[in-house]
Every structure is written in C-alpha cells, then in structure tokens.
Design an enzyme around this catalytic site. Structure first.
Site, short mmCIF file in Angstrom:
data_model
loop_
_atom_site.label_atom_id
_atom_site.label_comp_id
_atom_site.label_asym_id
_atom_site.label_seq_id
_atom_site.Cartn_x
_atom_site.Cartn_y
_atom_site.Cartn_z
N ASP A 306 31.05 22.85 -56.58
CA ASP A 306 30.17 22.28 -55.57
C ASP A 306 31.02 21.28 -54.77
O ASP A 306 32.20 21.07 -55.07
CB ASP A 306 28.96 21.60 -56.22
C1 BGC Z 1 25.33 20.95 -52.37
C2 BGC Z 1 25.53 22.45 -52.30
C3 BGC Z 1 25.99 22.84 -50.92
C4 BGC Z 1 27.26 22.08 -50.60
C5 BGC Z 1 27.83 22.41 -49.24
C6 BGC Z 1 26.55 20.21 -51.87
O1 BGC Z 1 26.29 18.85 -51.77
O2 BGC Z 1 25.02 20.56 -53.68
O3 BGC Z 1 24.33 23.09 -52.64
O4 BGC Z 1 26.19 24.22 -50.82
O5 BGC Z 1 27.00 20.69 -50.64
O6 BGC Z 1 27.07 21.92 -48.22
#
Ligand code: BGC
Length: 797
Positions: A306
C-alpha cells in the site's frame, strides 16, 4: 557478448554508485561516471550497441532482460516511480517519467534501454481517480463515479458487477491506465471500519465472488486490477497495528474472499495491507505472500505495498514476496542497492520479483502500444452507473404499499442531506465525475412535483450554516464527501404546512461520518437528536393527514433504525451509490425499477450488543479478533441476536414463492451436491429475486456457525406468475471448515441442513444431506499462527 557488456556496465555503475548513485529526475538509461576531478560525465548507451541489449518483447524474453539489468535498475524496477510526489518541488521523482497521467496514484519505473515501459496505476473502488484538469489544456478528464463495492454487492447480481468491471476497463484504457487499484475486498466484520464501503460484504463468499466478477470484467478487456488490502485490514484507527487472528478465522473469513478471487479471476496484482497479522507486517509476511498466496492458491500476478512511503524493512519485504514498493522513493532504491552491496539482500529475490512484475507488464495496454484517447464514453458509463445504483438499493420497509409512488404525486423533501447528498467516496476512492445527480433533481426529472418553497428554505439554511464559523471549514460541497452533516433545521411548522400541501413526505438521512483517515465512532451509528426530532415532526404531520412518509438512507454503512422506523411507512436504503444517485432514487421510488437489492451486511439493532463493541478498535496498536469465525450473521444466527435488518434482507414491490427445494443423490454425498429450488413471482409486478443457499453444518471436532452462505444467485426478470428453476452446485471445498491441527480443509461427517431463503432469516425451504465419514479436502501450508493465545468466542462456552 552480453556478459562482456554486463561487466562493462557493472563497472560503470560501480563508479556511479561510489559517486552518489542515481540523480533524482535522471533517466536510468543514462549512466553517470565521474572523472578524477569529480566532474560528472554522462556515459550513454551509444557506447554499447543497441543490438546487444536484450529487449522486453514477450514472456520468453524476460529472463534475458533481467540478466541484463544492473543492480540499480533492478532496485528501481521494484520501487514505484513516484507520481504523487510528496513534495512537488523537491519530491523524489525517480527515473525520467513525467507524471504520465496526472492524478493517477503511481507508476512503475521505465527502463527504456531494455524496452520496459512505465505502467500507470490508478485508484479506485468507485471508478478511475485522476485529476479532472491538467495544465496547459482546457480539456476535462472526468470519469464515471460508479457505485462502491458495498452497493454493487447489494445487487447480488454477478452479471451486473461484471458489467461495471467492463465499463471501468473502458475508462481505464481511454486514460492510458494499466492497473486499477481496486476493488477493495476486506471483510466488513467491524461496523465502524471507516473504509467498509470500499468493500463488498461481511461474507467471504459474496466478497470473493463479486470481486472475481469485477476482476474478470476488467481484465477480459486487457487492463489489470489490484485486489486489496491483503489482508485483515479491518480498521483505520490502528492502521499499522497488529491484528491477532486465529488460523481458522483467517482461512474461513479473512482470507477466503481473496482465495476465491485469486482462483476464479487471477488478478494481475494484489495490494498488501498496512497492518500486521499475528506479529508480522502483511508486506513483510512470507507466510502470507508466498506460502498462502502463491503456493496454496497459485497466484500468478504481483504484489505491491500500500502507499506506505518506505516505512518497512525493505529486505524482509522483498524476500517475503512483495514485488513492488509503492509509491516509491529514491531513498528506497538506494536502500535496496546498499542491501545488495552489503550482502543482506540476495539478488535472486529481486530477480524473482521483477520477473513477476514483468509477466504483468507484457500484458498491459501500455506495453502493447495502446494510446490514450482521453475521451471515455461517459454516457455509456452513466447508464451502467444508474442501473447499478438502482439495483444496489435496498427496500427495507414498505408498509401498506406506501411505495412505489406515482409520478404524478407531489413530494416535500426534508433533511439537510437533501441538499448535501453524499454520492460516496473519499480519499483514494474519490472520483471526479462529470456531474452528480442530487435527489431533488432526480425526482424532478422523473416528473414528480417538488415542494420548492421548502427546498429553497433548506438551501438557504445549509448555505448559512456553511458560511458560519462552526461549519465553514467544512466544504458543504456536493462533490466532496469529507464533512460532518449539519444539525437539522426545526421543521415543526414547515412539516404541518408541507403535509397539507403535498402527497408524500420524504426524509433524507445520512450518518455523521465522513473522514478518510479514521474509523467511524459509535455515535455515528445513531441519528442525532435533531434528526430524530425531524423524523418525529414529519411523521406526525403526514400521519395527521393520512399521508405516507418515506425515509431515504443516504449512508455508507448500517445506522440505527430500530428506534424510529415505526414513524415512517417506507425506508429505501439508497447508500451513497455514485453520480447517478438522484436518478436511481427516483427509479426506485417511482417503481421504474422494482427494488431487488439485499443487504450484504447486517444492520444491528444497537451497536452495544455487538460481540466486539467494548473491544474495537483495540489498544496499544493491537486488536484481537476474539469473535473469531462468528462475523456478522454467523454471530447473529449462532448466538440468537436479532438484528434490525438481517444479512440478505431486502423487499420488492412484488412477492416471490419458493418451492421444490431439494438436493440430488437422495441426500447422500460424494464430491458435490446439487441444490434445486424453484422461485415464482407470486405478486403482480415484474421483478427479480436474490436467492440464497445457506448450510448448517454439524458440529464435530470443529464447531460450526448456525448458518453459512454457500451459494447465491439472482433470478432473471420474472413477470407475474412466471417461475425460474434454479440449480446450485456445492463442492467439497465450499462445504469444508478449516482444521488448524491438520492445517487442512475438512468436511466432517454428519447431517448437513440446506436452507434456501430470501434472507438469512427468511428461509423458504430446507432439505439435507448426509456425509458418512470425515473427508480431508485439502492440506495447506501451516502458517500464520498467532503468537499469543486468543480467547476465541465459542458457542460451547
Ligand atoms: C490506500 C490505497 C490506495 C493507495 C493509492 C492508500 O492510502 O490505502 O487503498 O490504493 O493509497 O492511492
């Protein structure tokens, strides 16, 4: 020749490394060396014949390409090229890529000399998240805001979910995006999880099946998906906390959906969650990423972190099987190079991880030379979004056939969410839609007459509050959903006047919640005093006139209904279903669409009676999943807790009769059981029914929940009096429970009750079959064991 070239390149790089490694913003196909005076000179590839450099052309070329990579290139290949620079001025944008698609969440490193393009990754769960405007052009770059996964799941319609996937793929392609960072598919096990709406259901079968359909819809069209967040990411409060879970609950509940999705749709990518599972970060967790994901399930895509900005142990991540570190920073690249150089990271792990990334890269639109048109068919998207929104809405209550209402009636709209209707999505689930249809607009377009005087009174009230000190920091903007709802206006007098002059009162309700980085609070589950008073006022006024009151729940998750639901005649759960909200609400209220949605998540009577109410979200950055496998309706059915609206519940404007529920093989069992049922539209309006097959398994060595969903389907449109014969196949794996001692899926002997129903409580037909002896279905890696004892909930304690 290749070897010689590699040697030469290594030498050059060694010099480069000694002199400051990579320079931010510099193309990796240029290598820097320093002369004795420390002046940098650029050694370009011209000094090495292009012919000698392997090029990425297909799967067969991957090994040679990796063999030709320098350590620097390898390090850069497993670190995202940061397209969302934290600091736009000094931000670490590695490589030479500009932000290929502004607003997309990330991209990978290109290595042009090896023919490796940069692929683009964009959120999210409600559609494509990119910036709507770009420098230097007046063009807008909107995307369709589709319903979120919880709304899609409420349709119980796998074909529809596939269709939304297909439509999403078209927009991804139009914008030159290779991988969608969605769908989210964690289990909605805890009511207050602030990201539940990004997920499908409290049930792993619904979650896994819907995810697989969505993934197939996207990927059949040559674009990728990233299922997320792997795994047990069930809260925002302890975002990076340690989630302590039994192996059985992991396998049966928290990993099960992912297992189904991987096996049925083989997504191109998966996103590791931020949290730890039983003491190890998901992203550093070899048990999770290699033993379970690849060995047990046969995952063929790649795993990315993530957006954690380098917070973890890079060596552990790479060894564990995290292929790509996102969003990526120069610092991470340098840490990897250093780890290879000091021997703490074996290059073979980099090679393996890169191979798995390149296996996906060669499938991407970018690699195949697809050029972004930047002109998605937003009309086509809107049509599907409207259908999906309406099909996901759930009719919770309909006394005396208060609904549908005729298009000729007049209505008064109550509640500030009438003005500030929430269409859903925040943070990474934001979508910049070309427009969003509010409820007044939707109803007017459908031909209903609206009490304009009351509407403009609400507009003024909302505007004034949003201009006040107390509320002005919050946007009050229809397009942005991160704001607390407003206190309600006193409508004691307005309600009386409205009830005299209009036929129907419609109250739009939303819960208080709406911030990206946090969980909901317990209070968010309950309506505020001012809302309850409004319901009371409107109810009294309309009932005094013998006219109906309808509540529309513009919420992203369950809210308390038991204390006020008898004050209204109808309740429509509209959810926050994307840009077509107002149109879809009108479709349901007027009966243009006969509601057929059902709840994928239990609506409890009271938050306090939930088994985790006094424990969630845990303490000291740690949370123990003590209720174990008893999540949602598994808990309610086993421990006799009556919900407000149960899992699988939803009404229609027609009625359905169930008949002929039976199993094949005269009730004995070998490797598969077929369940039959006939559903008939017994009312007088055409409609569809979501039919659910539950199994109540016998307790053996393992205790079993009273009910578990094992199959579901949705009938086709049935005209009044028409029937559909349904057939469900349950195989061994679906019936099996997880035995921790054996680390195996087992079907224990005994009598299995099969319950076919319209919901988890509304069972319309039962049958049973016998299993004569225990069956060991599948042995899997014995991993992910908790490091501490868990006081798991048991029905025998
Ligand atoms: C989130 C993800 C997301 C990523 C990119 C993160 O903070 O938890 O779900 O895909 O950011 O935006």
């Amino acid at each position: 020749m290749l070897k010689k070239w590699k040697k030469k390149r290594r030498k050059l790089l060694a010099i480069a490394l000694a002199t400051g490694v990579i320079v931010s913003g510099v193309n990796l196909d240029l290598t820097f060396a320093s002369n004795a005076n420390g002046n940098k000179t650029v050694v370009t590839q011209q000094s090495v014949s292009q012919q000698q450099v392997p090029q990425l052309v297909d799967a067969a070329s991957i090994n040679a390409v990796i063999a030709a990579m320098t350590v620097t290139e390898k390090a850069a290949m497993v670190v995202g090229a940061n397209s969302v620079a934290l600091d736009p001025v000094n931000g670490e944008i590695i490589g030479t890529q500009s932000r290929k698609v502004p607003g997309a969440a990330g991209q990978t490193q290109a290595i042009p000399r090896l023919g490796i393009p940069s692929i683009v990754l964009a959120d999210g769960p409600m559609g494509v998240r990119i910036n709507p405007t770009r420098e230097g052009t007046d063009q807008t770059f909107y995307a369709t805001k589709f319903p979120s996964p919880n709304v899609l799941a409420s349709s119980w319609d796998t074909e529809l979910v596939n269709k939304v996937g297909v439509a999403t793929a078209a927009e991804l392609k139009a914008y030159g995006i290779d991988l969608l960072l969605a769908p989210g598919m964690n289990i909605q096990s805890y009511l207050l999880n602030g990201r539940n709406y990004e997920y499908f259901s409290e049930d792993p079968l619904v979650t896994g099946t819907m995810t697989a359909e969505f993934v197939n819809g996207v990927e059949d069209n040559g674009v990728g998906t990233t299922i997320k967040h792997f795994a047990a990411y069930n809260q925002r409060t302890n975002n990076n906390g340690n989630m302590i879970i039994s192996q059985r609950a992991l396998r049966e509940i928290y990993l099960k959906g992912f297992e189904i999705a991987v096996k049925e749709s083989q997504p191109w990518a998966i996103m590791d969650s931020y949290n730890m599972i039983n003491g190890t970060y998901a992203t550093e967790n070899k048990d999770l990423l290699t033993s379970v994901l690849r060995e047990d399930w046969g995952f063929k895509g790649f795993a990315m972190t993530d957006w954690e900005f380098g917070a973890r142990d890079i060596v552990k991540q790479i060894e564990a099987g995290t292929n790509l570190l996102m969003p990526g920073s120069l610092n991470q690249v340098n840490r990897i190079i250093a780890a290879v150089n000091d021997g703490s990271l074996d290059e073979k792990y980099l090679d393996r991880n890169i191979k798995e990334i390149l296996n996906v890269v060669i499938e991407t639109p970018t690699f195949k030379g697809h050029v972004a048109t930047n002109t998605p068919d937003l009309e086509a998207g809107a049509k599907i979004a409207r259908q999906a929104a309406a099909d996901g809405m759930v009719l919770l209550k309909n006394e005396e056939k208060a609904l549908p209402i005729a298009e000729s009636v007049s209505v008064s709209l109550f509640g500030t969410p009438t003005i500030e209707t929430m269409t859903g999505g925040r943070g990474s689930a934001l979508v910049y839609a070309p427009y969003q249809i509010g409820i007044p607009e939707g109803l007017k377009d459908a031909g209903l007459t609206i009490n304009e005087e009351l509407l403009s009174k609400y507009e003024t009230y909302v505007d004034e509050l949003r201009a006040s000190d107390e509320y002005k920091q919050t946007p009050g903007n229809f397009f942005v959903s991160t704001f607390p709802t407003l206190p309600e206006m006193d409508v004691t007098q307005d309600a009386i006047a409205a009830a005299e002059s209009t036929d129907v009162g419609i109250i739009v309700l939303s819960s208080e919640f709406g911030t990206y980085g946090s969980d909901r609070s317990k209070e968010d589950f309950y309506l505020s005093e001012s809302k309850l008073k409004m319901i009371d006022d409107v109810s009294k006024a309309y009932r005094a006139q013998g006219k109906p009151v309808i509540a529309v729940l513009n919420v992203e998750g369950p809210l308390e209904t038991a204390s006020w639901e008898d004050k209204v005649d109808g309740i429509v759960l509209s959810w926050q279903p994307g840009q077509e909200l107002g149109n879809a609400v009108a479709d349901i209220l007027t009966g243009k669409v006969n509601p057929s949605g059902k709840l994928p998540q239990t609506f409890p009577v009271d938050y306090e009676e939930l088994p985790y109410a006094d424990r969630y979200p845990g303490e000291n950055n740690e949370f123990t999943y003590e209720e174990d496998i008893y999540v949602g309706y598994r808990y309610n059915s086993t421990f006799g807790l009556k919900p407000a609206y149960e899992f699988g519940y939803g009404l229609s404007y027609t009625t359905f009769d169930y008949d002929n529920v039976r199993v094949n093989r005269n009730g004995s069992f070998k490797d598969k059981i077929t369940v039959f049922a006939t559903v008939e539209n017994s009312g007088d309006i055409t409609g569809r029914e979501a039919v659910q097959v539950y199994v109540s398994a016998p307790d053996g060595k393992l205790e079993k929940p009273e009910l578990e969903l094992k199959a579901f389907t949705k009938t086709k449109e049935l005209k009044p009096g028409k029937k559909e014969n349904l057939k469900f196949e349950l195989d061994l794996k679906e019936l099996a429970s997880f035995d921790e001692e054996k680390s195996a899926w087992v079907v224990e002997k005994g009598t299995y009750e099969v319950l076919v129903g319209a919901s988890s409580e509304d069972i319309r037909g039962t049958t049973s079959f016998k299993v004569d002896k225990d069956i060991l279905v599948e042995t899997v890696n014995d991993v992910l064991e908790p490091q501490v004892e868990i006081n798991t909930l048991s029905k025998f304690n």
